[in-house]
Enzyme design. Structure first.
Site, short mmCIF file in Angstrom:
data_model
loop_
_atom_site.label_atom_id
_atom_site.label_comp_id
_atom_site.label_asym_id
_atom_site.label_seq_id
_atom_site.Cartn_x
_atom_site.Cartn_y
_atom_site.Cartn_z
N THR A 15 -2.70 6.47 23.41
CA THR A 15 -2.28 7.85 23.69
C THR A 15 -3.17 8.85 22.99
O THR A 15 -3.39 9.96 23.50
CB THR A 15 -0.80 8.09 23.31
OG1 THR A 15 -0.63 7.98 21.90
CG2 THR A 15 0.12 7.12 24.04
N LEU A 94 -10.74 -3.61 10.42
CA LEU A 94 -11.60 -2.99 9.43
C LEU A 94 -13.05 -3.25 9.80
O LEU A 94 -13.42 -4.40 10.04
CB LEU A 94 -11.30 -3.55 8.04
CG LEU A 94 -9.87 -3.30 7.53
CD1 LEU A 94 -9.63 -4.07 6.24
CD2 LEU A 94 -9.62 -1.81 7.33
N VAL A 95 -13.85 -2.19 9.90
CA VAL A 95 -15.27 -2.38 10.18
C VAL A 95 -15.99 -2.65 8.86
O VAL A 95 -15.56 -2.21 7.79
CB VAL A 95 -15.87 -1.17 10.91
CG1 VAL A 95 -15.28 -1.03 12.30
CG2 VAL A 95 -15.71 0.12 10.11
N THR A 110 -8.11 7.98 12.60
CA THR A 110 -6.83 8.66 12.48
C THR A 110 -5.78 7.65 12.02
O THR A 110 -5.69 6.54 12.53
CB THR A 110 -6.40 9.34 13.79
OG1 THR A 110 -5.20 10.08 13.54
CG2 THR A 110 -6.24 8.39 14.95
N HIS A 111 -5.01 8.07 11.00
CA HIS A 111 -4.03 7.18 10.37
C HIS A 111 -2.67 7.88 10.35
O HIS A 111 -2.60 9.05 9.98
CB HIS A 111 -4.48 6.84 8.95
CG HIS A 111 -3.53 5.98 8.18
ND1 HIS A 111 -3.18 4.72 8.59
CD2 HIS A 111 -2.86 6.21 7.03
CE1 HIS A 111 -2.32 4.20 7.72
NE2 HIS A 111 -2.11 5.09 6.76
N1 LIG Z 1 -13.92 -0.01 6.83
C1 LIG Z 1 -12.82 0.52 7.38
N2 LIG Z 1 -12.48 0.20 8.64
C2 LIG Z 1 -11.36 0.75 9.20
C3 LIG Z 1 -10.54 1.61 8.45
C4 LIG Z 1 -10.93 1.96 7.12
O1 LIG Z 1 -10.27 2.75 6.42
N3 LIG Z 1 -12.07 1.39 6.63
N4 LIG Z 1 -9.34 2.09 9.01
C5 LIG Z 1 -8.83 1.29 10.11
C6 LIG Z 1 -7.56 1.81 10.71
N5 LIG Z 1 -6.47 1.42 9.82
C7 LIG Z 1 -5.68 2.39 9.28
O2 LIG Z 1 -5.81 3.60 9.57
C8 LIG Z 1 -6.31 0.05 9.51
C9 LIG Z 1 -6.34 -0.87 10.56
C10 LIG Z 1 -6.25 -2.23 10.27
C11 LIG Z 1 -6.13 -2.68 8.96
C12 LIG Z 1 -6.11 -4.15 8.69
O3 LIG Z 1 -5.67 -4.60 7.63
N6 LIG Z 1 -6.62 -4.91 9.67
C13 LIG Z 1 -6.75 -6.40 9.55
C14 LIG Z 1 -6.18 -7.10 10.77
C15 LIG Z 1 -4.88 -6.48 11.25
C16 LIG Z 1 -4.57 -6.92 12.69
O4 LIG Z 1 -5.50 -7.43 13.38
O5 LIG Z 1 -3.42 -6.71 13.11
C17 LIG Z 1 -8.22 -6.77 9.51
O6 LIG Z 1 -9.06 -5.92 9.93
O7 LIG Z 1 -8.49 -7.92 9.14
C18 LIG Z 1 -6.06 -1.77 7.92
C19 LIG Z 1 -6.15 -0.39 8.19
C20 LIG Z 1 -9.90 1.06 11.15
N7 LIG Z 1 -11.04 0.45 10.49
N1 LIG Z 2 -3.80 2.12 10.44
C1 LIG Z 2 -4.16 2.31 11.79
C2 LIG Z 2 -3.00 2.87 12.58
O1 LIG Z 2 -1.86 2.60 12.29
N2 LIG Z 2 -3.34 3.67 13.60
C3 LIG Z 2 -2.33 4.31 14.41
O2 LIG Z 2 -2.08 3.59 15.60
C4 LIG Z 2 -1.52 4.52 16.53
C5 LIG Z 2 -2.19 4.28 17.85
O3 LIG Z 2 -1.51 4.97 18.86
P1 LIG Z 2 -2.19 5.11 20.32
O4 LIG Z 2 -2.76 3.75 20.65
O5 LIG Z 2 -1.04 5.52 21.21
O6 LIG Z 2 -3.26 6.15 20.21
C6 LIG Z 2 -1.81 5.94 16.00
O7 LIG Z 2 -0.63 6.55 15.48
C7 LIG Z 2 -2.78 5.68 14.89
O8 LIG Z 2 -2.71 6.63 13.83
#
Ligand SMILES: Nc1nc2c(c(=O)[nH]1)N[C@@H](CN(C=O)c1ccc(C(=O)N[C@@H](CCC(=O)O)C(=O)O)cc1)CN2
Ligand SMILES: NCC(=O)N[C@@H]1O[C@H](COP(=O)([O-])[O-])[C@@H](O)[C@H]1O
Length: 202
Positions: A15, A94-95, A110-111
């Protein structure tokens, strides 16, 4: 001013992506979505991109022999679209070092929480469990940490006494989509500088 190119990465309903697709329909917004990528197949986010005629790709971690190989392949594919900015909009991976080395400073995420509170994958649930009275969403420049990057924009919503995780997250997402569209447009049109923990637009 030339149109800025962005690549959007998603993992779910998309979305936030849809809000960006809708905004990009106005040439004055100054942004073109060059491609949409995901870490998984068969998600609504990819369907939204396909309906909009936007190229899509999927890079699943399990397709690669290591996380580093996945990270490099993702960076190569994203780089092929020559983005000015990479937007992580519900991208749940996570990248790593390769990706950040390629696009450092040009990746925003966006978080659904007010950073530095409640990092990770359960922002709305953690906020509800903690009992905060306000929460919201944060757009930040991605770094090697987990939701630790310098903040671009934030938006605040109230937590209601009868909220569930779902009702709270939906309230957050209404405000989040406005924040994302506004901030991504400004970053793209006006440019920005990351100075330590400060992000200065324009
Ligand atoms: N290097 C970074 N990469 C990403 C970040 C970041 O802050 N640094 N933010 C994420 C988005 N995010 C929160 O906003 C977030 C998404 C996923 C995870 C996480 O622990 N992922 C695990 C697997 C989880 C799954 O597959 O369900 C992983 O990557 O192993 C933490 C924070 C986007 N990328
Ligand atoms: N930590 C990462 C995380 O929780 N991200 C969140 O996933 C949702 C995706 O919604 P969408 O697919 O409808 O845009 C958003 O609220 C975004 O902030």
């Amino acid at each position: 001013m030339s149109t800025r190119r962005i690549v959007v990465l998603v993992s779910g309903s998309g979305t936030n992506l849809q809000a960006l697709i809708d905004a990009c329909a106005d040439p004055a917004y100054g942004v073109q979505i060059a491609a949409v990528g995901a870490d998984r197949e068969d998600i609504e986010g990819l369907a939204r991109a396909e309906r909009a005629g936007i190229p899509t790709f999927v890079k699943k971690v399990g397709q690669f022999t290591s996380r580093e190989h996945w990270d490099r392949a993702l960076a190569d594919t994203v780089g092929g679209f020559e983005p000015d900015l990479v937007v992580l909009a519900g991208f749940m991976k996570l990248v790593g070092a390769e990706f950040l080395g390629r696009f450092e400073g040009r990746v925003v995420n966006t978080h659904p929480a007010l950073s530095p509170s409640f990092p990770g994958t359960r922002g709305p649930a953690d906020a509800l469990e903690y009992g905060v009275k306000v929460t919201g969403a944060t757009l930040f420049v991605v770094d090697a940490g987990v939701d630790t990057g310098p903040i671009v924009a934030q938006t605040v919503v109230p937590v209601e006494d009868d909220d569930t995780v779902e009702t709270l997250h939906e309230r957050i997402k209404v405000a989040e989509r406005r924040m994302l569209v506004d901030a991504v447009g400004r970053l793209a049109r006006e440019g920005y500088v990351v100075d330590g923990r400060r992000v200065r637009i324009g």
